[in-house]
Write a protein that holds these residues in place. Structure first.
Motif, short mmCIF file in Angstrom:
data_model
loop_
_atom_site.label_atom_id
_atom_site.label_comp_id
_atom_site.label_asym_id
_atom_site.label_seq_id
_atom_site.Cartn_x
_atom_site.Cartn_y
_atom_site.Cartn_z
N ARG A 79 0.83 -1.21 0.00
CA ARG A 79 0.00 0.00 0.00
C ARG A 79 0.86 1.26 0.00
N ALA A 80 1.98 1.19 0.70
CA ALA A 80 2.86 2.35 0.80
C ALA A 80 3.75 2.52 -0.43
N GLY A 81 3.77 1.53 -1.31
CA GLY A 81 4.64 1.61 -2.49
C GLY A 81 6.11 1.47 -2.14
N ARG A 82 6.40 0.78 -1.03
CA ARG A 82 7.78 0.56 -0.61
C ARG A 82 8.23 -0.85 -1.03
N PRO A 83 9.54 -1.06 -1.19
CA PRO A 83 10.03 -2.35 -1.69
C PRO A 83 9.78 -3.51 -0.74
#
Length: 225
Positions: free
Chosen positions: A62-66
């Motif tokens: 959801r956060a667009g983090r790896p």
């Protein structure tokens, strides 16, 4: 720290150790079918941490983090010495292309392809979803003979959040190598099988920050907003 809530939660943490959630990546270690209860070589407690792992991977998506799923594939002699005899004798554990080598299905993104042994064994990352990959590691640490360090650097990551299977072995080795690379390190005790109070205290002495799933999920969501 950009909010009062964040400052409160990390109060007392050395600023050189405090996680930078907005530049963090999630490392999910060895969460494969063979290593969970019901698999060929189960690690006790692995199924119990799956709900926490699901919460973490969903929060990072959801956060667009790896998200990096680090896996084992046992083939030939490129195996830890302590397991080499068993693998040579045909032990059915995370063999390339077998159902037992697959990442637990709850943890992969919708529509993810199956693991691709030729890609992984060649030392390349396999894309599973947006900013979500699988990497093969031939030994304990996720950094040993893998492109993980380069992958993190390319994405501006300075904090790794470590979760997954069997803390005394691969998660712990990964934590040590991350620390040696001057990364900020978080371990999520309720999302790692095999933890003990003594083991967690030891890595805390290396500068590892210990945070429960709920705190990591909240922090990642906040810094993504």
């Amino acid at each position: 720290m950009t909010t009062t809530a964040a400052a409160t939660r990390d109060e007392g943490v050395d600023p050189f150790l405090a996680p930078h959630w907005g530049t963090s990546a999630l490392l999910v270690i060895d969460t494969q079918v063979d290593f969970a209860e019901g698999g060929s070589t189960p690690v006790a407690g692995t199924r119990a941490v799956v709900p926490g792992l699901v919460s973490l991977v969903e929060a990072y998506r959801r956060a667009g983090r790896p998200v990096v799923h680090v896996v084992r594939l046992y083939d030939g002699d490129d195996v830890d010495r302590v397991r080499r005899a068993a693998v040579a004798a045909g032990a059915p554990v995370v063999r390339p292309g077998t159902p037992g080598s697959a990442i637990l299905p709850e943890l992969v993104p919708p529509g993810a392809p199956p693991l691709d042994p030729p890609t992984l064994l060649a030392g390349r990352a396999q894309e599973l979803g947006p900013d979500e990959v699988a990497l093969w590691k031939p030994r304990w640490s996720a950094f040993y003979r893998t492109p993980l360090e380069e992958l993190l650097s390319e994405r501006g990551v300075d904090t790794v959040v470590v979760a997954g299977c069997n803390f005394p072995n691969c998660p712990r080795a990964t934590v040590t190598d991350a620390s040696e690379r001057d990364l900020r390190v978080v371990v999520v005790p309720d999302a790692v099988s095999g933890t003990t109070e003594e083991g967690l205290a030891q890595v805390a002495g290396l500068g590892v920050v210990l945070r429960p799933v709920r705190d990591v999920v909240a922090a990642v969501a906040r810094d993504a907003g």
